[in-house]
Design a protein around this motif. Structure first.
Motif, PDB file in Angstrom:
ATOM      1  N   TYR A 507       0.782  -1.272   0.079  1.00 25.63           N
ATOM      2  CA  TYR A 507       0.075   0.087  -0.024  1.00 25.63           C
ATOM      3  C   TYR A 507       0.796   1.286   0.099  1.00 25.63           C
ATOM      4  O   TYR A 507       0.495   2.252  -0.488  1.00 25.63           O
ATOM      5  N   ILE A 508       2.222   1.465   0.671  1.00 26.90           N
ATOM      6  CA  ILE A 508       2.801   2.419   0.611  1.00 26.90           C
ATOM      7  C   ILE A 508       3.471   2.491  -0.751  1.00 26.90           C
ATOM      8  O   ILE A 508       3.352   3.707  -1.280  1.00 26.90           O
ATOM      9  N   ALA A 509       3.763   1.629  -1.365  1.00 28.30           N
ATOM     10  CA  ALA A 509       4.322   1.693  -2.814  1.00 28.30           C
ATOM     11  C   ALA A 509       3.137   2.072  -3.815  1.00 28.30           C
ATOM     12  O   ALA A 509       3.411   2.709  -4.766  1.00 28.30           O
ATOM     13  N   ARG A 510       1.861   1.654  -3.677  1.00 29.69           N
ATOM     14  CA  ARG A 510       0.863   2.085  -4.325  1.00 29.69           C
ATOM     15  C   ARG A 510       0.599   3.697  -4.178  1.00 29.69           C
ATOM     16  O   ARG A 510       0.287   4.385  -5.399  1.00 29.69           O
ATOM     17  N   ASN A 511       0.951   4.241  -3.250  1.00 28.10           N
ATOM     18  CA  ASN A 511       0.912   5.670  -2.983  1.00 28.10           C
ATOM     19  C   ASN A 511       1.817   6.469  -3.646  1.00 28.10           C
ATOM     20  O   ASN A 511       1.765   7.770  -3.780  1.00 28.10           O
ATOM     21  N   ILE A 512       2.950   5.702  -4.174  1.00 20.22           N
ATOM     22  CA  ILE A 512       4.241   6.290  -4.727  1.00 20.22           C
ATOM     23  C   ILE A 512       4.134   5.891  -6.290  1.00 20.22           C
ATOM     24  O   ILE A 512       4.191   6.787  -7.199  1.00 20.22           O
ATOM     25  N   LEU A 513       4.104   4.595  -6.790  1.00 12.70           N
ATOM     26  CA  LEU A 513       4.013   4.222  -7.867  1.00 12.70           C
ATOM     27  C   LEU A 513       2.564   3.699  -8.431  1.00 12.70           C
ATOM     28  O   LEU A 513       2.791   2.993  -9.438  1.00 12.70           O
ATOM     29  N   ASP A 514       1.456   3.848  -7.742  1.00 14.09           N
ATOM     30  CA  ASP A 514       0.357   3.441  -8.075  1.00 14.09           C
ATOM     31  C   ASP A 514       0.409   1.858  -8.418  1.00 14.09           C
ATOM     32  O   ASP A 514       1.143   1.382  -7.520  1.00 14.09           O
ATOM     33  N   ASN A 515      -0.575   1.434  -9.219  1.00 16.21           N
ATOM     34  CA  ASN A 515      -0.543  -0.079  -9.215  1.00 16.21           C
ATOM     35  C   ASN A 515       0.545  -0.740  -9.456  1.00 16.21           C
ATOM     36  O   ASN A 515       0.841  -1.969  -9.252  1.00 16.21           O
ATOM     37  N   GLU A 516       1.572  -0.151 -10.471  1.00 17.06           N
ATOM     38  CA  GLU A 516       2.747  -0.717 -10.702  1.00 17.06           C
ATOM     39  C   GLU A 516       3.587  -0.934  -9.385  1.00 17.06           C
ATOM     40  O   GLU A 516       4.724  -1.692  -9.640  1.00 17.06           O
ATOM     41  N   GLY A 517       3.260  -0.379  -8.437  1.00 12.76           N
ATOM     42  CA  GLY A 517       4.143  -0.577  -7.088  1.00 12.76           C
ATOM     43  C   GLY A 517       3.110  -1.563  -6.239  1.00 12.76           C
ATOM     44  O   GLY A 517       3.980  -2.303  -5.734  1.00 12.76           O
ATOM     45  N   PHE A 518       2.088  -1.546  -6.436  1.00 15.68           N
ATOM     46  CA  PHE A 518       1.208  -2.524  -5.529  1.00 15.68           C
ATOM     47  C   PHE A 518       1.293  -3.780  -5.882  1.00 15.68           C
ATOM     48  O   PHE A 518       1.572  -4.932  -5.174  1.00 15.68           O
ATOM     49  N   TYR A 519       0.761  -4.499  -6.950  1.00 14.38           N
ATOM     50  CA  TYR A 519       0.647  -5.677  -7.416  1.00 14.38           C
ATOM     51  C   TYR A 519       2.058  -6.401  -7.587  1.00 14.38           C
ATOM     52  O   TYR A 519       1.989  -7.506  -6.947  1.00 14.38           O
ATOM     53  N   PRO A 520       3.101  -5.809  -7.868  1.00 17.61           N
ATOM     54  CA  PRO A 520       4.217  -6.753  -7.740  1.00 17.61           C
ATOM     55  C   PRO A 520       4.552  -7.125  -6.363  1.00 17.61           C
ATOM     56  O   PRO A 520       5.125  -8.305  -5.976  1.00 17.61           O
ATOM     57  N   ILE A 521       4.315  -6.335  -5.188  1.00 14.21           N
ATOM     58  CA  ILE A 521       4.692  -6.688  -3.928  1.00 14.21           C
ATOM     59  C   ILE A 521       3.641  -7.499  -3.366  1.00 14.21           C
ATOM     60  O   ILE A 521       3.931  -8.725  -2.882  1.00 14.21           O
ATOM     61  N   ILE A 522       2.420  -7.330  -3.695  1.00 14.24           N
ATOM     62  CA  ILE A 522       1.364  -8.103  -2.815  1.00 14.24           C
ATOM     63  C   ILE A 522       1.274  -9.486  -3.601  1.00 14.24           C
ATOM     64  O   ILE A 522       0.686 -10.454  -3.000  1.00 14.24           O
ATOM     65  N   SER A 523       1.678  -9.501  -4.728  1.00 13.45           N
ATOM     66  CA  SER A 523       1.764 -10.989  -5.578  1.00 13.45           C
ATOM     67  C   SER A 523       2.684 -11.995  -4.904  1.00 13.45           C
ATOM     68  O   SER A 523       2.349 -13.072  -5.139  1.00 13.45           O
ATOM     69  N   GLU A 524       3.290 -11.500  -3.834  1.00 12.58           N
ATOM     70  CA  GLU A 524       4.156 -12.502  -3.241  1.00 12.58           C
ATOM     71  C   GLU A 524       3.457 -13.294  -2.307  1.00 12.58           C
ATOM     72  O   GLU A 524       3.711 -14.486  -1.990  1.00 12.58           O
ATOM     73  N   GLU A 525       2.140 -12.872  -1.903  1.00  8.30           N
ATOM     74  CA  GLU A 525       1.428 -13.699  -1.075  1.00  8.30           C
ATOM     75  C   GLU A 525       0.156 -14.023  -1.761  1.00  8.30           C
ATOM     76  O   GLU A 525      -1.046 -14.621  -1.229  1.00  8.30           O
ATOM     77  N   ASP A 526       0.124 -14.102  -2.991  1.00 14.00           N
ATOM     78  CA  ASP A 526      -1.015 -14.374  -3.850  1.00 14.00           C
ATOM     79  C   ASP A 526      -0.977 -15.901  -4.200  1.00 14.00           C
ATOM     80  O   ASP A 526      -0.120 -16.253  -5.265  1.00 14.00           O
ATOM     81  N   GLU A 527      -1.634 -16.654  -3.587  1.00 15.52           N
ATOM     82  CA  GLU A 527      -1.411 -18.360  -3.872  1.00 15.52           C
ATOM     83  C   GLU A 527      -1.782 -18.406  -5.114  1.00 15.52           C
ATOM     84  O   GLU A 527      -1.372 -19.633  -5.648  1.00 15.52           O
ATOM     85  N   VAL A 528      -2.901 -17.906  -5.680  1.00 13.30           N
ATOM     86  CA  VAL A 528      -3.614 -18.381  -7.096  1.00 13.30           C
ATOM     87  C   VAL A 528      -2.559 -17.934  -8.252  1.00 13.30           C
ATOM     88  O   VAL A 528      -2.110 -18.893  -9.007  1.00 13.30           O
ATOM     89  N   LEU A 529      -1.927 -16.726  -7.922  1.00 14.42           N
ATOM     90  CA  LEU A 529      -0.893 -16.270  -8.913  1.00 14.42           C
ATOM     91  C   LEU A 529       0.185 -17.158  -8.883  1.00 14.42           C
ATOM     92  O   LEU A 529       0.976 -17.421  -9.860  1.00 14.42           O
ATOM     93  N   GLN A 530       0.911 -17.612  -7.694  1.00 11.82           N
ATOM     94  CA  GLN A 530       2.089 -18.152  -7.529  1.00 11.82           C
ATOM     95  C   GLN A 530       1.796 -19.724  -8.064  1.00 11.82           C
ATOM     96  O   GLN A 530       2.807 -20.211  -8.546  1.00 11.82           O
ATOM     97  N   LYS A 531       0.578 -20.256  -8.043  1.00 10.34           N
ATOM     98  CA  LYS A 531       0.397 -21.472  -8.279  1.00 10.34           C
ATOM     99  C   LYS A 531       0.302 -21.522  -9.819  1.00 10.34           C
ATOM    100  O   LYS A 531       1.006 -22.363 -10.606  1.00 10.34           O
ATOM    101  N   ALA A 532      -0.146 -20.470 -10.474  1.00 11.49           N
ATOM    102  CA  ALA A 532      -0.095 -20.500 -12.013  1.00 11.49           C
ATOM    103  C   ALA A 532       1.349 -20.287 -12.415  1.00 11.49           C
ATOM    104  O   ALA A 532       1.626 -20.942 -13.317  1.00 11.49           O
TER     105      ALA A 532
END
Length: 561
Positions: A507-532
């Protein structure tokens, strides 16, 4: 996961699911509008004196003992008439029509900022590049104190009211008074409202050196062009596989979904067909002009993926074009067309059903009314479907075959080829309390604003994340939470520490880099994406696709009726 833990997780999680279902149900019911011809629909002409219903309204208006508002009677009666049809045939009153159409048309008149309201003050989170606010000099972190002659800071004002004050017709002007950090006096700006795009592709980036990722939040009028831009960006990085994330995507225009599917299929592959009593069957096939016919594709879905999302996923699945990963989708297989009404407003009327290439209708039953229809997702949760693949209920009489001979099922959403359960092992009461109160988001907003100059120096998410990893984020969050009456609980925090830490930094990254900052970080805990990613990297896509071509129920969606 033992039974005691499952029960505890479900007890904690159920209120969140109930809230999500309520919000998603209203959104799916109102915003989905797959129109085959891409227009706003034919004008529905009603003869002013025809029919029993109009006669009754006229008699009440002319003969009733007390004065009545005939137009209000009509407004009240229309939803009652539609209630006996299906959950997605809806009447949109004139006052709501503009907002409803904006969601799908992909733009609106406004000043071009994204804002949050911590402590009843409007704070600019980001400014649309090239938009009206950027042109006059408004910056992220600015607080909007006044709008025209009204003070809005420190006032308990609903977010929708603030939006209504800032939005308006293109070309009109609005005056805002802004408070900027380290300046005592308000800065006055006169902003000419402009055409503000509503993006439907949240983000696109390379999750590995060869795998691209695209997150799509709806199928709006501009979504296809946004997808083409995202695909071009990924292919420029030598992308060999693409993950299309449709989780939480409640649908939109049918013709847009068809154009997007066409990018991935070979000439002659069926995309979808539609049919209704008053609408003859129409088959739609890929024309072979797609730009990604030779690129691997994996589709992510969940229980809130509906309508056009299911068309996309169903076409990939039935043509054996790629894997569908996640959890069973919503189950909306009805096509609406929008008709304008003479006195204003519009009717979004179900005119056909759509069928996936194998012949599946994935529409779930709605015989018991709207409430039961949307309650179905809660029943899935309570039945354990979010946590165990064996809890997915399928109708064994609705078997269909993909192009490659795999068994798939109709009658209730798209079943994933690879089921990924919700993982709540690191969820705790303390974590849920932080989420429920918005504390993580508020802290991230305050932290980013306080350190904006330093954080803005990082040009990409990797360097920003490395910097945040060296900061004492967790302890600062704990102290901040105490000021919001969120009591610290040590064992809960230890259980959820990695998740809390990651979400906060995202969320800190989203406030600085918008979604380009948010998704790459939060994806580390995204079990569906990691499975894919795992399936692609281990070359297991083809093995999963063709491991079950018999009449037996596929292993990944085994269920009891």
């Amino acid at each position: 996961m033992n039974e005691q833990h499952k029960n505890t997780a479900r007890q904690i999680y159920l209120p969140m699911v109930l809230a999500a279902v309520l919000i998603a149900g209203m959104f799916i019911g109102r915003i989905t509008n797959p129109s085959g011809n891409g227009s706003s629909g034919q004008r529905l002409m009603l003869a002013p004196e025809s029919g029993k219903l109009q006669t009754i309204i006229n008699l009440i208006d002319e003969q009733y003992v007390d004065s009545v508002d005939a137009s209000k009677l009509v407004e009240d009666v229309i939803p009652e008439v539609l209630e006996g049809l299906d959950p997605h045939s809806v009447y949109i009153p004139p006052k709501d029509l503009k907002a409803a159409n904006q969601e799908l048309e992909g733009n609106f008149g406004g000043i071009g900022v994204e804002f949050s309201m911590p402590d009843d003050t409007v704070m600019v989170v980001s400014v649309v590049s090239g938009g009206p606010s950027e042109k006059v000099g408004i910056l992220p972190g600015d607080r909007i104190i006044t709008v025209n002659d009204s003070v809005i800071a420190g006032v308990d004002m609903p977010t929708n009211d603030v939006v209504g004050m800032l939005r308006g017709d293109i070309g009109t002007k609005v005056n805002v008074g802004v408070q900027r950090r380290n300046r005592k006096d308000l800065i006055d700006f006169e902003i000419t409202r402009g055409n503000i795009p509503m993006y439907s592709v949240d983000v696109s980036y390379m999750v590995t050196d060869s795998i691209g990722y695209v997150k799509i939040n709806r199928f709006a009028r501009n979504t296809y062009q946004e997808l083409l831009s995202a695909l071009a960006k990924l292919k420029a990085h030598n992308c060999s596989d693409i993950i299309v994330d449709l989780r939480g995507n409640s649908g939109g225009y049918l013709d847009i979904a068809i154009s997007m599917v066409n990018e991935f299929l070979s000439k002659g592959d069926m995309i979808v067909y539609t049919e209704g009593v008053n609408n003859p069957r129409q088959d739609v096939y890929a024309n072979g002009s797609g730009s990604c016919k030779d690129i691997g594709v994996t589709v992510l879905i969940d229980e809130f993926s509906a309508s056009a999302s299911e068309i996309f996923a169903g076409a990939m699945q039935d043509n054996d074009r790629g894997l569908v990963v996640g959890r069973r989708s919503f189950g909306k297989g009805l096509v609406q067309q929008q008709f304008s009404l003479p006195a204003g407003g519009a009717l979004r009327l179900t005119v056909a059903r759509y069928y996936t290439p194998s012949g599946r209708s994935i529409q779930k039953p709605y015989d018991n009314g709207v409430e039961d229809y949307y309650h179905d997702i809660i029943e899935r949760f309570e039945h354990g479907e979010f946590f165990e693949k064996d809890s997915i209920s399928v109708n064994d009489s609705l078997k269909y075959k993909t192009v490659g001979g795999r068994t798939v099922y109709g009658g209730g959403g798209i079943m994933p080829d690879v089921f990924v359960p919700r993982d709540t092992t690191d969820h705790s009461d303390y974590y849920y309390r932080l989420r429920e109160t918005g504390t993580i988001y508020q802290f991230a907003l305050e932290y980013a604003d306080r350190n904006r100059e330093e954080l803005s120096a990082f040009e990409n998410v990797k360097t920003l994340k490395n910097h945040l990893d060296q900061q004492d984020i967790s302890n600062q969050l704990i102290e901040f939470a105490k000021t919001k009456d969120v009591k610290y609980h040590h064992s809960d925090f230890q259980r959820s520490k990695n998740l809390i830490d990651l979400e906060t930094k995202a969320y800190i990254a989203r406030n600085i880099l918008d979604n380009e900052g948010f998704y790459p970080i939060i994806s580390e805990e995204d079990e569906v994406l990691q499975k894919a990613i795992e399936l692609i990297q281990t070359n297991n896509l083809e093995a999963v696709l063709f491991e079950n071509q018999s009449e037996e129920i596929p292993a990944e969606i085994t269920a009891e009726n």
